[in-house]
Design an enzyme around this catalytic site. Structure first.
Site, mmCIF file in Angstrom:
data_model
loop_
_atom_site.group_PDB
_atom_site.id
_atom_site.type_symbol
_atom_site.label_atom_id
_atom_site.label_comp_id
_atom_site.label_asym_id
_atom_site.label_seq_id
_atom_site.Cartn_x
_atom_site.Cartn_y
_atom_site.Cartn_z
ATOM 1 N N LYS A 161 0.809 -1.222 0.000
ATOM 2 C CA LYS A 161 0.000 0.000 0.000
ATOM 3 C C LYS A 161 0.847 1.280 0.000
ATOM 4 O O LYS A 161 0.464 2.284 -0.594
ATOM 5 C CB LYS A 161 -0.950 0.014 1.199
ATOM 6 C CG LYS A 161 -2.099 -0.973 1.075
ATOM 7 C CD LYS A 161 -3.066 -0.825 2.247
ATOM 8 C CE LYS A 161 -4.221 -1.787 2.093
ATOM 9 N NZ LYS A 161 -5.257 -1.571 3.112
ATOM 10 N N ASN A 183 -4.844 2.161 -1.815
ATOM 11 C CA ASN A 183 -5.388 0.804 -1.985
ATOM 12 C C ASN A 183 -6.197 0.645 -3.271
ATOM 13 O O ASN A 183 -6.669 -0.438 -3.580
ATOM 14 C CB ASN A 183 -6.230 0.374 -0.770
ATOM 15 C CG ASN A 183 -7.580 1.047 -0.751
ATOM 16 O OD1 ASN A 183 -7.787 2.080 -1.375
ATOM 17 N ND2 ASN A 183 -8.518 0.470 -0.041
ATOM 18 N N ALA A 200 -3.074 3.093 16.019
ATOM 19 C CA ALA A 200 -2.488 4.134 15.168
ATOM 20 C C ALA A 200 -1.737 3.490 14.010
ATOM 21 O O ALA A 200 -0.769 4.042 13.500
ATOM 22 C CB ALA A 200 -1.565 5.038 15.991
ATOM 23 N N GLY A 230 -1.968 1.325 10.058
ATOM 24 C CA GLY A 230 -2.408 1.747 8.725
ATOM 25 C C GLY A 230 -3.900 2.037 8.659
ATOM 26 O O GLY A 230 -4.316 3.073 8.124
ATOM 27 N N TYR A 263 -13.370 -8.028 11.393
ATOM 28 C CA TYR A 263 -14.612 -8.647 10.905
ATOM 29 C C TYR A 263 -14.613 -10.160 11.086
ATOM 30 O O TYR A 263 -15.651 -10.799 10.912
ATOM 31 C CB TYR A 263 -14.856 -8.296 9.426
ATOM 32 C CG TYR A 263 -13.670 -8.558 8.535
ATOM 33 C CD1 TYR A 263 -12.769 -7.541 8.242
ATOM 34 C CD2 TYR A 263 -13.442 -9.824 8.033
ATOM 35 C CE1 TYR A 263 -11.663 -7.778 7.453
ATOM 36 C CE2 TYR A 263 -12.335 -10.062 7.227
ATOM 37 C CZ TYR A 263 -11.458 -9.032 6.948
ATOM 38 O OH TYR A 263 -10.351 -9.278 6.165
ATOM 39 N N GLY A 279 -16.357 -4.991 11.480
ATOM 40 C CA GLY A 279 -15.698 -4.357 10.339
ATOM 41 C C GLY A 279 -16.130 -4.844 8.968
ATOM 42 O O GLY A 279 -15.549 -4.427 7.963
HETATM 43 P P1 NAP Z 1 -1.182 -2.364 11.547
HETATM 44 O O1 NAP Z 1 -0.839 -1.242 10.665
HETATM 45 O O2 NAP Z 1 -0.198 -3.467 11.754
HETATM 46 O O3 NAP Z 1 -1.596 -1.764 12.997
HETATM 47 C C1 NAP Z 1 -1.855 -2.630 14.084
HETATM 48 C C2 NAP Z 1 -2.357 -1.815 15.276
HETATM 49 O O4 NAP Z 1 -2.706 -2.732 16.334
HETATM 50 C C3 NAP Z 1 -1.309 -0.856 15.859
HETATM 51 O O5 NAP Z 1 -1.968 0.253 16.409
HETATM 52 C C4 NAP Z 1 -0.678 -1.734 16.952
HETATM 53 O O6 NAP Z 1 -0.057 -1.003 17.975
HETATM 54 C C5 NAP Z 1 -1.911 -2.418 17.503
HETATM 55 N N1 NAP Z 1 -1.599 -3.653 18.204
HETATM 56 C C6 NAP Z 1 -1.199 -4.827 17.664
HETATM 57 N N2 NAP Z 1 -1.013 -5.750 18.639
HETATM 58 C C7 NAP Z 1 -1.286 -5.133 19.826
HETATM 59 C C8 NAP Z 1 -1.284 -5.549 21.191
HETATM 60 N N3 NAP Z 1 -0.962 -6.798 21.532
HETATM 61 N N4 NAP Z 1 -1.655 -4.657 22.142
HETATM 62 C C9 NAP Z 1 -2.005 -3.381 21.796
HETATM 63 N N5 NAP Z 1 -2.013 -2.918 20.520
HETATM 64 C C10 NAP Z 1 -1.670 -3.783 19.548
HETATM 65 O O7 NAP Z 1 -2.523 -3.113 11.044
HETATM 66 P P2 NAP Z 1 -3.789 -2.483 10.304
HETATM 67 O O8 NAP Z 1 -3.670 -2.733 8.860
HETATM 68 O O9 NAP Z 1 -4.003 -1.095 10.809
HETATM 69 O O10 NAP Z 1 -4.950 -3.476 10.817
HETATM 70 C C11 NAP Z 1 -5.372 -3.448 12.170
HETATM 71 C C12 NAP Z 1 -6.638 -4.302 12.349
HETATM 72 O O11 NAP Z 1 -7.686 -3.790 11.522
HETATM 73 C C13 NAP Z 1 -6.483 -5.766 11.934
HETATM 74 O O12 NAP Z 1 -7.193 -6.545 12.866
HETATM 75 C C14 NAP Z 1 -7.137 -5.847 10.576
HETATM 76 O O13 NAP Z 1 -7.714 -7.113 10.326
HETATM 77 C C15 NAP Z 1 -8.243 -4.805 10.699
HETATM 78 N N6 NAP Z 1 -8.595 -4.178 9.407
HETATM 79 C C16 NAP Z 1 -9.884 -4.248 8.999
HETATM 80 C C17 NAP Z 1 -10.248 -3.647 7.802
HETATM 81 C C18 NAP Z 1 -11.681 -3.718 7.332
HETATM 82 O O14 NAP Z 1 -11.928 -3.434 6.154
HETATM 83 N N7 NAP Z 1 -12.628 -4.052 8.174
HETATM 84 C C19 NAP Z 1 -9.289 -2.965 7.020
HETATM 85 C C20 NAP Z 1 -7.981 -2.904 7.479
HETATM 86 C C21 NAP Z 1 -7.637 -3.515 8.683
HETATM 87 P P3 NAP Z 1 1.503 -0.584 17.834
HETATM 88 O O15 NAP Z 1 1.522 0.636 16.968
HETATM 89 O O16 NAP Z 1 1.916 -0.331 19.235
HETATM 90 O O17 NAP Z 1 2.220 -1.752 17.210
#
Ligand code: NAP
Length: 296
Positions: free
Chosen positions: A83, A104, A144, A146, A233, A254
């Protein structure tokens, strides 16, 4: 399957010399929900197009857009891990994509390849579709990463009055707040859990809860809030959503964010209103009847 059934199954698809090609790039890509969802959407709207998954290696990115142009690809989605990496190769970016430096959805325009980020607008649209109003509301955002960045930008542009961003890694929350301050100067932003917790909407964008592994926020967040959203989701009910349900706080997962990011992409490519119900049925069928893990 007998020959009648085969013909019936293919009867809605017209593939000929004018069929347009769309797709999604990523690695891995095998479990993507989008090829089925978008191809069904094209069929439903009688658009002569198909949508395919492309497994790409990072070293192929510099040649990709030329190869796509030669092959007649009109537009494509980008999923993990490309991305941000695709951005330097694009000719134009939407305002959101410029802010986020993440894309995206890409379309071939007369001025070249243009990148969009539809995750945030898809999220806002999923709230609107559920009659959740956000204008003037106080929002608590956990995470915080992506997805959080895209959502925060769209929420800020959609007119929330206050945004509290809390994240395990404080620096990432502070960086996101800084980005928002430069874009929407009047927005009230902080990066600590507000003491009074008088927030209207609580949103989880962390991956905490994906494996039934707890709740990203304390129970006190439920005292005042009128809507809880978890962008996870699968599973459809995370620990956060279970707690909201127990307290009779309205909640949503989601799946509709996933749906509407695809709806937005379809509308960017075709200039037509997307067949939302067909796309939702396809997505629900794919997500909840498989062990698929990709987002798009
Ligand atoms: P990402 O960029 O890797 O961000 C992950 C986030 O989760 C960061 O804020 C991270 O904190 C936090 N995190 C991970 N493990 C943790 C823990 N054990 N304790 C506290 N905080 C934790 O991932 P992303 O792409 O943003 O995706 C995040 C979630 O959203 C995933 O579950 C994904 O499946 C979902 N999602 C859903 C959609 C949809 O269309 N519904 C789209 C995109 C993503 P740190 O910064 O401290 O590492």
């Amino acid at each position: 399957m007998n020959s009648d059934e085969r013909v019936n199954k293919l009867s809605g698809i017209s593939i000929n010399g004018e069929t347009a090609l769309y797709g999604v790039i990523g690695n891995p890509i095998r479990h993507s929900f989008s090829p089925k969802m978008q191809t069904l959407a094209f069929q439903e709207c009688s658009i002569n197009a198909v949508y395919l998954p492309f497994l790409i290696q990072e070293f192929q990115l510099p040649q990709l857009l030329n190869a796509f142009a030669i092959s007649g690809v009109q537009g494509f989605n980008i999923t993990l891990p490309f991305k941000e990496k695709i951005v330097p190769y694009l000719d134009l970016l939407s305002d959101e994509a410029t802010m986020l430096q993440s894309v995206n959805t890409v379309i071939l325009t007369t001025e070249g390849w243009k990148g969009y980020s539809t995750d945030g607008d898809g999220f806002v649209r999923s709230l609107t579709a559920a009659d959740v109003s956000i204008k003037g509301k106080k929002v608590l955002l956990a995470g915080a990463g992506g997805a959080a960045r895209a959502i925060a930008v769209s929420l800020a542009l959609a007119g929330v009055s206050e945004l509290a961003i809390v994240n395990r890694t404080q620096k990432k929350a502070d960086n996101l707040a800084e980005l928002l301050r430069t874009t929407v100067p009047n927005l009230c932003i902080n990066t600590i859990l507000p003491a009074d917790l008088q927030m209207d909407i609580v949103i989880n964008t962390t991956s905490v809860g994906m494996h039934d592994n707890g709740c990203p926020l304390p129970d006190s967040v439920f005292n005042h809030c009128r809507q809880v959203v978890d962008i996870i989701y699968n599973p459809p009910m995370t620990p956060l959503l279970k707690k909201a349900a127990e307290r009779s706080v309205p909640y949503m997962n989601g799946i509709d964010m996933l749906l509407y990011q695809g709806v937005e992409a379809f509308e960017i490519w075709t200039g037509q209103k997307a067949p939302v119900e067909t796309m939702r049925r396809s997505l629900i069928d794919s997500v909840y009847s498989s062990t698929a893990i990709d987002h798009i």
